[in-house]
Design a protein around this motif. Structure first.
Motif, PDB file in Angstrom:
ATOM      1  N   ALA A 274       7.299 -40.480   4.785  1.00 26.84           N
ATOM      2  CA  ALA A 274       7.167 -39.845   3.473  1.00 26.84           C
ATOM      3  C   ALA A 274       7.949 -40.641   2.440  1.00 26.84           C
ATOM      4  N   PRO A 275       7.337 -40.894   1.293  1.00 23.21           N
ATOM      5  CA  PRO A 275       8.029 -41.673   0.262  1.00 23.21           C
ATOM      6  C   PRO A 275       9.133 -40.852  -0.407  1.00 23.21           C
TER       7      PRO A 275
ATOM      8  N   ARG B 243      17.075 -43.989   3.158  1.00 27.35           N
ATOM      9  CA  ARG B 243      16.143 -44.171   4.272  1.00 27.35           C
ATOM     10  C   ARG B 243      15.612 -42.819   4.743  1.00 27.35           C
ATOM     11  N   ARG B 244      14.402 -42.876   5.266  1.00 28.27           N
ATOM     12  CA  ARG B 244      13.805 -41.696   5.900  1.00 28.27           C
ATOM     13  C   ARG B 244      13.155 -42.190   7.176  1.00 28.27           C
ATOM     14  N   ASP B 245      13.453 -41.523   8.266  1.00 28.10           N
ATOM     15  CA  ASP B 245      12.937 -41.937   9.581  1.00 28.10           C
ATOM     16  C   ASP B 245      13.252 -43.400   9.861  1.00 28.10           C
ATOM     17  N   GLY B 246      14.429 -43.849   9.411  1.00 28.72           N
ATOM     18  CA  GLY B 246      14.875 -45.206   9.658  1.00 28.72           C
ATOM     19  C   GLY B 246      14.274 -46.262   8.744  1.00 28.72           C
TER      20      GLY B 246
ATOM     21  N   ALA C 265      23.470 -35.705   1.587  1.00 27.98           N
ATOM     22  CA  ALA C 265      22.959 -34.377   1.271  1.00 27.98           C
ATOM     23  C   ALA C 265      21.434 -34.324   1.343  1.00 27.98           C
ATOM     24  N   LEU C 266      20.780 -35.461   1.104  1.00 33.34           N
ATOM     25  CA  LEU C 266      19.317 -35.515   1.167  1.00 33.34           C
ATOM     26  C   LEU C 266      18.809 -35.440   2.600  1.00 33.34           C
ATOM     27  N   ALA C 267      19.613 -35.936   3.517  1.00 30.83           N
ATOM     28  CA  ALA C 267      19.167 -35.995   4.918  1.00 30.83           C
ATOM     29  C   ALA C 267      18.940 -34.636   5.535  1.00 30.83           C
TER      30      ALA C 267
END
Length: 139
Positions: free
Chosen positions: A7-8, A108-111, A137-139
């Motif tokens: 996801a962007p 990063r998201r999902d690495g 906090a976004l994670a």
């Protein structure tokens, strides 16, 4: 062969990052500017407090850009640009000059790299802490 879709970084994510970084800075009594870029280097969110030093907006943007281009927190790059460091002769003929001062952090998201946040206005270690707190906090 399977393809992994990541996801962007959305505008809502970017605004959340700005809010979190500002909250962390305000709790420390520091006025900052915050910039969030997507993975392509496009500006998604920006906030400069009127009390912040004018240059802090450009500084936050360049920190985010540097973290994005090198996919590394700018705090980890400070020693690399010193004479004898890995990036001492790194050319800066990119779209905008890189800035090797702590305060830029990849998102990063999902690495996978999906963007970056830059914070400017406080001491470099403070800016790094504010940006890192927002990403956490976004994670």
């Amino acid at each position: 062969m399977s393809t992994t879709t990541v996801a962007p970084l959305t505008i809502q994510d970017a605004e959340f990052l700005v809010t979190q970084a500002r909250r962390a800075a305000e709790a420390a009594g520091v006025t900052v500017s915050v910039t969030v870029l997507d993975a392509g280097g496009h500006l998604l969110a920006f906030r400069r407090d009127d009390r912040a030093v004018l240059i802090s907006g450009e500084t936050s943007t360049r920190k985010a850009y540097t973290a994005l281009q090198l996919n590394t927190p700018t705090a980890d790059l400070v020693d690399a640009v010193q004479p004898g460091g890995l990036f001492h002769t790194l050319p800066t003929a990119l779209d905008r000059p890189l800035l090797f001062i702590a305060g830029g952090v990849p998102v990063r998201r999902d690495g996978r790299l999906i963007g970056a946040i830059g914070v400017g206005g406080g001491a470099p270690d403070q800016d790094h802490g504010f940006a890192s707190a927002a990403v956490a906090a976004l994670a």
